[in-house]
Motif scaffolding. Structure first.
Motif, PDB file in Angstrom:
ATOM      1  N   ARG A   1       1.815  -4.286  -2.140  1.00 57.15           N
ATOM      2  CA  ARG A   1       3.061  -3.244  -2.409  1.00 57.15           C
ATOM      3  C   ARG A   1       3.970  -4.274  -1.400  1.00 57.15           C
ATOM      4  O   ARG A   1       3.762  -4.240  -0.486  1.00 57.15           O
ATOM      5  CB  ARG A   1       3.253  -1.572  -1.664  1.00 57.15           C
ATOM      6  CG  ARG A   1       2.350  -1.144  -2.228  1.00 57.15           C
ATOM      7  CD  ARG A   1       2.658   0.255  -1.643  1.00 57.15           C
ATOM      8  NE  ARG A   1       1.425   1.072  -2.788  1.00 57.15           N
ATOM      9  CZ  ARG A   1       0.707   0.961  -2.980  1.00 57.15           C
ATOM     10  NH1 ARG A   1      -0.666   0.076  -2.283  1.00 57.15           N
ATOM     11  NH2 ARG A   1      -0.124   2.135  -3.807  1.00 57.15           N
ATOM     12  N   PRO A   2       5.112  -4.292  -1.582  1.00 58.74           N
ATOM     13  CA  PRO A   2       6.137  -4.703  -1.285  1.00 58.74           C
ATOM     14  C   PRO A   2       6.350  -3.625   0.391  1.00 58.74           C
ATOM     15  O   PRO A   2       6.780  -2.655  -0.218  1.00 58.74           O
ATOM     16  CB  PRO A   2       7.692  -5.014  -2.121  1.00 58.74           C
ATOM     17  CG  PRO A   2       7.093  -5.117  -3.288  1.00 58.74           C
ATOM     18  CD  PRO A   2       5.903  -3.676  -3.067  1.00 58.74           C
ATOM     19  N   ALA A   3       7.208  -4.004   1.516  1.00 55.23           N
ATOM     20  CA  ALA A   3       7.157  -3.027   2.621  1.00 55.23           C
ATOM     21  C   ALA A   3       8.597  -2.145   1.836  1.00 55.23           C
ATOM     22  O   ALA A   3       8.057  -1.326   2.296  1.00 55.23           O
ATOM     23  CB  ALA A   3       7.786  -4.129   3.790  1.00 55.23           C
TER      24      ALA A   3
ATOM     25  N   LEU B   1      -3.897   3.708   6.828  1.00 51.68           N
ATOM     26  CA  LEU B   1      -4.451   2.883   5.787  1.00 51.68           C
ATOM     27  C   LEU B   1      -5.036   0.954   5.728  1.00 51.68           C
ATOM     28  O   LEU B   1      -4.207   0.195   6.412  1.00 51.68           O
ATOM     29  CB  LEU B   1      -3.513   2.665   4.091  1.00 51.68           C
ATOM     30  CG  LEU B   1      -2.496   4.135   3.605  1.00 51.68           C
ATOM     31  CD1 LEU B   1      -1.801   4.007   2.693  1.00 51.68           C
ATOM     32  CD2 LEU B   1      -4.744   4.713   3.318  1.00 51.68           C
ATOM     33  N   SER B   2      -5.572   0.162   4.979  1.00 52.04           N
ATOM     34  CA  SER B   2      -5.702  -1.030   5.075  1.00 52.04           C
ATOM     35  C   SER B   2      -5.307  -1.833   4.668  1.00 52.04           C
ATOM     36  O   SER B   2      -4.222  -1.571   3.479  1.00 52.04           O
ATOM     37  CB  SER B   2      -7.574  -0.905   4.537  1.00 52.04           C
ATOM     38  OG  SER B   2      -7.122  -0.583   2.661  1.00 52.04           O
ATOM     39  N   PHE B   3      -5.374  -2.465   4.568  1.00 46.11           N
ATOM     40  CA  PHE B   3      -4.623  -4.909   4.442  1.00 46.11           C
ATOM     41  C   PHE B   3      -4.554  -3.760   2.853  1.00 46.11           C
ATOM     42  O   PHE B   3      -3.015  -4.394   2.592  1.00 46.11           O
ATOM     43  CB  PHE B   3      -5.262  -5.762   4.527  1.00 46.11           C
ATOM     44  CG  PHE B   3      -5.306  -5.867   6.070  1.00 46.11           C
ATOM     45  CD1 PHE B   3      -4.209  -4.563   6.866  1.00 46.11           C
ATOM     46  CD2 PHE B   3      -4.934  -6.937   7.219  1.00 46.11           C
ATOM     47  CE1 PHE B   3      -3.673  -5.352   8.550  1.00 46.11           C
ATOM     48  CE2 PHE B   3      -5.357  -7.031   8.451  1.00 46.11           C
ATOM     49  CZ  PHE B   3      -4.484  -6.005   9.071  1.00 46.11           C
TER      50      PHE B   3
ATOM     51  N   MET C   1      -6.717  -8.113  -9.055  1.00 44.29           N
ATOM     52  CA  MET C   1      -4.175  -7.991  -9.362  1.00 44.29           C
ATOM     53  C   MET C   1      -4.291  -7.431 -10.748  1.00 44.29           C
ATOM     54  O   MET C   1      -3.273  -7.046 -11.355  1.00 44.29           O
ATOM     55  CB  MET C   1      -4.507  -9.965 -10.709  1.00 44.29           C
ATOM     56  CG  MET C   1      -4.348 -10.478  -9.084  1.00 44.29           C
ATOM     57  SD  MET C   1      -3.159 -11.182  -8.330  1.00 44.29           S
ATOM     58  CE  MET C   1      -3.090 -11.556  -6.381  1.00 44.29           C
TER      59      MET C   1
ATOM     60  N   PHE D   1      -1.237  -2.543   2.049  1.00 43.06           N
ATOM     61  CA  PHE D   1      -0.211  -3.110   2.234  1.00 43.06           C
ATOM     62  C   PHE D   1       0.127  -5.141   1.817  1.00 43.06           C
ATOM     63  O   PHE D   1       1.083  -5.292   0.821  1.00 43.06           O
ATOM     64  CB  PHE D   1      -0.533  -3.692   3.189  1.00 43.06           C
ATOM     65  CG  PHE D   1      -0.379  -2.175   3.989  1.00 43.06           C
ATOM     66  CD1 PHE D   1       1.240  -1.936   4.746  1.00 43.06           C
ATOM     67  CD2 PHE D   1      -0.905  -1.831   4.926  1.00 43.06           C
ATOM     68  CE1 PHE D   1       1.278  -0.601   5.635  1.00 43.06           C
ATOM     69  CE2 PHE D   1      -1.390  -0.898   5.840  1.00 43.06           C
ATOM     70  CZ  PHE D   1       0.406   0.096   6.314  1.00 43.06           C
ATOM     71  N   ASP D   2      -1.367  -5.280   1.061  1.00 42.04           N
ATOM     72  CA  ASP D   2      -1.408  -6.048   0.045  1.00 42.04           C
ATOM     73  C   ASP D   2      -0.555  -6.067  -0.819  1.00 42.04           C
ATOM     74  O   ASP D   2      -0.110  -7.249  -1.658  1.00 42.04           O
ATOM     75  CB  ASP D   2      -2.564  -6.469  -0.167  1.00 42.04           C
ATOM     76  CG  ASP D   2      -3.666  -7.596   0.534  1.00 42.04           C
ATOM     77  OD1 ASP D   2      -2.819  -7.899   1.804  1.00 42.04           O
ATOM     78  OD2 ASP D   2      -4.517  -7.826   0.890  1.00 42.04           O
TER      79      ASP D   2
ATOM     80  N   TYR E   1     -10.748  -5.881   6.529  1.00 41.94           N
ATOM     81  CA  TYR E   1     -11.454  -5.544   4.994  1.00 41.94           C
ATOM     82  C   TYR E   1     -13.048  -5.552   5.164  1.00 41.94           C
ATOM     83  O   TYR E   1     -13.995  -5.947   5.580  1.00 41.94           O
ATOM     84  CB  TYR E   1     -11.654  -6.456   4.102  1.00 41.94           C
ATOM     85  CG  TYR E   1      -9.918  -7.223   3.718  1.00 41.94           C
ATOM     86  CD1 TYR E   1      -9.356  -6.927   2.815  1.00 41.94           C
ATOM     87  CD2 TYR E   1      -9.288  -8.135   4.782  1.00 41.94           C
ATOM     88  CE1 TYR E   1      -8.135  -7.144   2.438  1.00 41.94           C
ATOM     89  CE2 TYR E   1      -7.957  -8.448   4.241  1.00 41.94           C
ATOM     90  CZ  TYR E   1      -7.465  -7.552   3.617  1.00 41.94           C
ATOM     91  OH  TYR E   1      -6.201  -8.459   3.382  1.00 41.94           O
TER      92      TYR E   1
END
Ligand SMILES: Nc1ncnc2c1ncn2[C@@H]1O[C@H](COP(=O)(O)OP(=O)(O)OP(=O)(O)O)[C@@H](O)[C@H]1O
Ligand SMILES: Nc1ncnc2c1ncn2[C@@H]1O[C@H](COP(=O)(O)OP(=O)(O)OP(=O)(O)O)[C@@H](O)[C@H]1O
Ligand SMILES: [Mg+2]
Ligand SMILES: [Mg+2]
Lengths: 612, 622
Positions: free
Chosen positions: B154-156, B146-148, B1, B151-152, B430
């Motif tokens: 950042r907002p789309a 790029l891996s998840f 976080m 995306f985890d 992951y």
């Protein structure tokens, strides 16, 4: 389509195009009206600037004539000082003008964006069933930006051109009418070219804007579905899909540039012709002795001030068309009537919780989704709905908060048709855990308080307790302050659902709707949620959609749905006697139960030992 | 976080003001999509050079455009010169023929200009669009790798802005700016030379103010750069908010949040507007300061020129006047250059954001010596795997698991236990922090991602439907599937019937996320999608959670046949669905607490036994 809400509503198709165009322009310009003071200041400073712009050449002329040639040394200092002063004044004015016009541009897009946002929030579910998020995004960003450019760049340019044109024309006409007319003789051709240009560039720009939207929709969908893309290793497929849109965009933009490349040089050529014509004819007149050399030279030096505004016309048309293409798309959104809105004189009071369906019919497209739904639910009743996938359970409960309008019959809450309710008042008293969980990018605590922002931390925790979410939230690194992402990434499926249940509970609703809200929650947790709910549901009307009979059997009424109809309704015990379908479901689940019991008992007797 | 902590200082949370929560006031609540990763890279030449490198494939076009521009410049400059000759020489001498000749020459020149400027526009638009095309394609392709993790966090909306808006921001600089830059520099050099050639003293005097301009420019540069960055950043906030509002619109309307949202959106727009105006206020200094220095420069020349003149130093009035004429030309390109410089600063704010994504490391990628996995048998081994989404919180601890080829492995456990996480590791979404995962004896970090994932069919807990037809959605994993195969897959999951009831059957266009389907129907389609991909390993993560028990039973019967010879992982909360699994793995708090067959586990009277008892007790009341 429901009640005429469409994405592209072109309801004024009957009007001629020019009228529509003028209307769009007027409407676009009307956004600048609130900022007329800024615009006025900008116009005044610009005018002053233009006038001041003629002072320094005058000074330098004087300097050359009187100081350098005439030798009046004492004038050097005042003239230089004057020049500096004028430059300073111009600098300040230019600065003011720039800031003022940016104010206008920013004000316009601020208003537009906010009104679009407000409007989008009023559009109903059926609109969002059809529209593509990425495309809307592109409208609210790219199209709005195109308008800004017009307002902070185009308008003043237009004014400047017009001003220069008028002033210079007056001067020139005074100097020599014939030459001026000759100079303007190309104007009809020019006008024709501009017209042709205009009619070709407009569709080109709306194609670009549309393609931008498609591109953005592809990106948006790709990012939203990235998990599936990766799971199926379809990255290359997505890259190809993107490449196609990307190339299309390339073509569209290049096409528009080609249109410009065709017409703008022709406009330049035509205005160039007139300068040559003036040179030749004027020179001829001078040679003939009809015109003095001096006035011809003076005339000739002004002629460029007449030509550049004409030349800039092409660019201005260009700018205007870009803005129009964008404005049309934005107005399209603003003109979409919300299919669902509160009527005038809407009922707005506290909901007690009576819900009634009278001969309700519903279809989204052509096929009927709900038929002849009749149901009376007294306040405080718990209603459970079971039925096969796609049988219309969600559709049924969606009618209560009026997410969709019925296509036949009536839905009444507290004996008032939901279409007569004030939407805000109605929805305020309905708490829903939607079948698809969506959490916002904010702390878990804020997500739970989404429907009641004044909730205290204690309230939030109480709701989380009831939804069996408190324990895991407390375990998160920052407890209730932990961020959860868009669509709740970062929490497991069951955790998200529990947050969503807590969110619905916290609004203290009179009508609580749980649409398959525990599908990803394990049995034990689900059981605990149910026990907690039992006391919460006291005095509230509750609708529970679930697939397992164990979850629904205690409900006051159980509805069995099939193909959009309520085929049976009653309590668990009465349905077992009356409904064959319910009996089938029961038998199926019961057999499972039997098998399970046998096994557990079997191992229980042979295994021996601790009983958990 | 860590990312949200870093951003903790900026912006106001969407709820922070509204909630009367003592905690909220003492510690500012932040909102992820208010925040953007603050980019703290200095403006370095390297980035500019990198931007220029996008021009490299189009060197020839650049050269051609330059040539055209030189021709255009010459033509435009000779225009007034020819006019002057016409007036000074021919008209004064009454030479009509000469005048006509010059008129013809001028006309000819107009056509040259017509041709050249047309070519220039055409070429330049292609050049600029080529670069934008390349840049977008590169960005998009990179994002696909790029891996998840990326995306985890950042907002789309924020990712979108970079591909669309930020790239478009570079348009102006690339199409107009850079090419003009070169011509401006050329003419600047030319004019400077001429001025020195005419009178080096005056030339020196006129250049006296240039350092002043440079000083202003460098002083402004840092400010301008920062303010533009701020503008882009706030713009991204607006977009991210928009994107999330649009995706979550149903929830917003459910909870009547429209007013609060609107207020929040207003705040974001206010922020943006203020940032823009701040940027503009600083930016606006450029133009006027160039103008003023220009006049100062002319005044200096006038002043010293006239001193020279009066002192009788080898200079004539004509020379001085001509010199001053050239001085005017000298300032034209300078003023242009300052514009371009400005454009550059604006564009760099976007370029930084584009490059930041391009530079984002691909943390899950094929090893350099990755091998292609042939058709696998389907043996999966977890060897002491420990994993956490963030390094400071492990979600899985010491997982040991052995799935024989063809076996069905069921994962059970309370929500949040880590079942989906285990499955994420099999597909290598992951990488684990410790331990390894082997498929057919190969460490999955040593095989190519594509060959691995193509053999795994996954039904995710979150279904996702692409816009497109039902058919396209089902065959997403295998585009060459035949119609019969598609229908067979749909039938296996009991979806055929409802699909045929849709308006146009398999050709029905579905919208984003499948909004026209019921949730269960969406799940069935994504189930069919996984089956059709004909995977060696099938993973079902609560694949039937929203489906009624009857349909579920039918699917299970069909699956019994389909799963033959495939390894499968099944997660389900309804224990009846997993009873027949070859191996049941019970997970709690990230650890495997029990594993064995149904009967074995019941006999053990542990966690699994109790899970069954709970279910039984619940059912008992029926
Ligand atoms: N992308 C993520 N980033 C950070 N933490 C995550 C992420 N996904 C899941 N977690 C956390 O990891 C833990 C395990 O989650 P997981 O999704 O594996 O649970 P699960 O067993 O599948 O639960 P469920 O039955 O609810 O789906 C949870 O505590 C969750 O909060
Ligand atoms: N927005 C929509 N537009 C068009 N058709 C829809 C829409 N929503 C649902 N449908 C159709 O209406 C029917 C009923 O859908 P509904 O969502 O009410 O089912 P459900 O009983 O809730 O199913 P599930 O158990 O899968 O959630 C389905 O056939 C579905 O395809
Ligand atoms: Mg449903
Ligand atoms: Mg899960």
């Amino acid at each position: 389509m429901i009640a005429g809400e469409s994405i592209f509503n072109q309801n004024n198709g009957s009007l001629p195009e020019e009228v529509l165009l003028v209307r769009t322009i007027r409407r676009m310009l009307s956004y600048a009206v609130p900022y007329w003071q800024h615009l006025l200041v900008a116009v005044v400073t610009l005018t002053t600037l233009t006038v001041l712009g003629m002072v320094n050449p005058y000074f330098s002329g004087m300097l050359v004539d009187r100081v350098l040639k005439g030798g009046e040394k004492q004038l050097l200092l005042p003239i230089c000082g004057g020049m500096l002063l004028v430059a300073l004044a111009r600098g300040v004015l230019r600065y003011i003008k720039g800031c003022q016009i940016e104010r206008v541009g920013q004000g316009v897009i601020y208003d537009l964006r906010v009104s679009l946002y407000a409007h989008l929030q009023r559009l109903s579910f059926s609109y969002y069933d059809k529209v593509r998020t990425g495309e809307l995004m592109s409208r609210l960003t790219g199209d709005v930006e195109a308008l800004r450019v017009f307002f902070s760049d185009g308008i003043l340019n237009l004014y400047e051109c017009a001003l220069t044109l008028v002033v210079v024309m007056v001067i020139l006409l005074k100097m020599n009418t014939k030459l001026t007319l000759l100079c303007l003789s190309m104007s009809p051709f020019l006008a024709w070219v501009v017209f042709r240009f205009d009619s070709q560039i407009r569709p080109a720009y709306s194609h670009i804007r549309r393609q931008n939207a498609s591109l953005s929709a592809v990106v948006q969908e790709n990012i939203a579905g990235v998990r599936v893309v990766k799971a199926f290793a379809r990255e290359q497929h997505e890259i190809d899909k993107f490449a196609r849109e990307n190339e299309k965009l390339w073509e569209r933009v290049v096409y528009s540039a080609d249109v410009r490349a065709t017409y703008i040089p022709i406009m330049d050529l035509l205005s160039g012709f007139s300068s040559v014509a003036v040179l030749w004819y004027g020179g001829y007149q001078v040679i003939q002795g009809n015109l003095t050399l001096g006035s011809f030279v003076a005339f000739n030096s002004y002629i460029w001030s007449l030509i550049w505004p004409i030349r800039r016309l092409g660019h201005l048309v260009n700018l205007l068309e870009q803005a129009l293409a964008a404005a049309e798309r934005l107005f399209e959104i603003l003109d979409t009537q919300p299919a669902i809105a509160s009527p005038a004189g809407a009922v707005s009071r506290k909901v007690r919780g009576k819900v009634e369906f009278r001969n309700v019919n519903l279809h989204y497209g052509s096929a009927d989704v709900l038929q002849d739904i009749n149901l009376v639910v007294e306040p405080g009743t718990t209603v459970a709905i079971v039925g096969a996938t796609g049988s219309g359970k969600t559709s049924l409960v969606n009618l209560i908060p009026r997410f969709y309008d019925v296509t036949g019959g009536q839905v009444l809450v507290d004996d008032v048709d939901v279409r007569d309710w004030d939407l805000g008042a109605l929805r305020k008293h309905i708490g829903i855990a939607l079948q698809e969980t969506f959490l916002f990018s904010m702390p878990v605590g804020d997500n739970i308080a989404f429907g009641r922002q004044d909730a205290s931390q204690t309230d939030i925790e109480a709701a989380a307790q009831a939804a069996q979410a408190h324990a895991f939230i407390s375990d998160l690194p920052e407890g209730y302050d932990t961020f959860v992402g868009e669509r709740g990434i970062g929490l497991s499926g069951g955790q998200r659902q529990r947050v969503a249940i807590a969110r619905a509970l916290l609004t203290d609703p009179r009508i609580l709707i749980l649409d398959d809200a525990t599908s990803s929650v394990d049995m034990e947790t689900e059981h605990r949620i149910q026990i907690a709910l039992r006391s919460i549901m006291q005095g509230r009307t509750t609708f529970i959609i679930a697939h397992r009979l164990a979850t629904v059997k205690d409900a006051d009424i159980i509805l069995v749905m099939e193909n959009g109809r309520i085929v049976a309704q009653g309590t668990h015990d009465s349905l077992l006697l009356t409904s064959a379908i319910y009996n089938d479901i029961y038998q199926e689940q019961y057999r499972e139960q039997e098998r399970l019991r046998d096994l557990v008992q079997a191992t229980g007797t042979t295994g021996g030992g601790v009983v958990g | 976080m860590t990312w949200c902590r870093q951003q903790g200082q900026r912006g106001v949370g969407w709820l922070a003001k509204a909630r009367k929560d003592p905690k909220a006031t003492s510690k500012p609540r932040t909102n992820l999509y208010d925040q953007d990763e603050a980019i703290e890279k200095p403006f370095d030449k390297a980035q500019f050079v990198r931007l220029l490198s996008f021009l490299r494939p189009y060197r020839q076009t650049v050269v051609y455009v330059l040539a055209l521009m030189i021709v255009l410049a010459v033509a435009n400059l000779s225009n007034p010169y020819l006019m002057k000759i016409a007036i000074d020489v021919h008209i004064t001498n009454g030479n009509l023929l000469g005048l006509s000749l010059i008129g013809l020459l001028l006309l000819g020149l107009q056509f040259v200009v017509l041709y050249c400027s047309r070519q220039r526009t055409r070429l330049m638009s292609r050049l600029g669009q080529n670069i934008l095309l390349d840049m977008r394609a590169q960005l998009f392709a990179h994002i696909q790798r790029l891996s998840f993790k990326f995306f985890d966090s950042r907002p789309a909306g924020k990712i979108m802005v970079r591909i669309t808006n930020d790239v478009n921001q570079l348009n102006q600089l690339l199409t107009g700016g850079l090419v003009n830059l070169i011509t401006d520099i050329i003419s600047l050099v030319g004019i400077t030379l001429v001025m020195f050639w005419m009178n080096w003293q005056l030339a020196l005097f006129s250049l006296l103010v240039v350092p002043l301009l440079l000083l202003i420019a460098t002083k402004l540069r840092r400010l301008v750069r920062e303010t533009w960055r701020d503008v882009r950043y706030r713009n991204a906030n607006i977009n991210a908010n928009l994107q999330e509002t649009l995706s979550g619109m149903r929830v917003i309307q459910c909870f009547g949040r429209e007013e609060t949202n609107l207020q929040h959106f207003r705040d974001l727009n206010d922020d943006y507007k203020n940032a823009w105006m701040r940027a503009m206020r600083i930016n606006m200094f450029f133009g006027p300061s160039v103008d003023i220095t220009q006049v100062i420069g002319s005044v200096v020349v006038y002043w010293f020129g006239s001193q020279l003149l009066f002192a009788g130093n080898n200079i004539t009035v004509g020379e001085l006047v001509a010199f001053i004429g050239y001085l005017g030309r000298f300032w034209g390109p300078i003023s242009d250059l300052s514009n371009i410089y400005n454009q550059l600063l604006i564009a760099m704010a976007s370029a930084e954001r584009v490059f930041e994504i391009l530079d984002y490391p691909v943390d899950i990628d094929d090893a350099p010596d990755a091998i292609e996995l042939g058709t696998i048998r389907g043996e999966v081994i977890f060897d002491n795997v420990t994993f956490g989404y963030n390094d400071d919180r492990m979600v899985l601890q010491n997982i040991n698991l052995h799935a024989q080829p063809g076996q069905t492995i069921a994962l059970v456990g309370p929500t949040g236990a880590g079942k989906s996480s285990i499955i994420n590791l099999v597909s290598r979404f992951y990488d684990p922090q410790a331990g390894s995962i082997y498929i057919d004896g190969q460490d999955i970090r040593k095989v190519s991602l594509n060959s691995l994932r193509r053999q795994i069919g996954l039904v995710l807990q979150d279904t996702f439907i692409f816009s497109g037809t039902v058919r396209d959605n089902i065959r997403y994993g295998r585009l060459d599937a035949t119609e019969a195969e598609i229908i067979a897959a749909a039938k296996a999951v009991n979806a055929h019937e409802f699909i045929m009831q849709l308006e146009r059957g398999y050709d029905t266009e579905l919208q984003e996320r499948g909004s026209k389907l019921s949730v269960g129907q969406r799940q069935l389609i994504s189930f069919a999608r996984a089956l059709l991909a004909d995977p060696r390993i099938l993973i079902l993560d609560e694949a039937t959670s929203s489906i009624d028990t009857h349909t579920e039973k039918l699917i299970q019967e069909a699956l019994a046949v389909l799963l033959q010879g495939r390894t499968s992982f099944v997660i389900a909360h309804r224990l009846s669905t997993i009873r027949d699994a070859d191996l049941i793995v019970v997970i709690d708090k990230g650890r495997i607490v029990e594993q064995g067959t149904h009967l074995e586990l019941l006999g053990r009277r542990g966690v699994y036994y109790n899970l069954n008892r709970v279910q039984l007790l619940q059912g008992e009341a029926m």
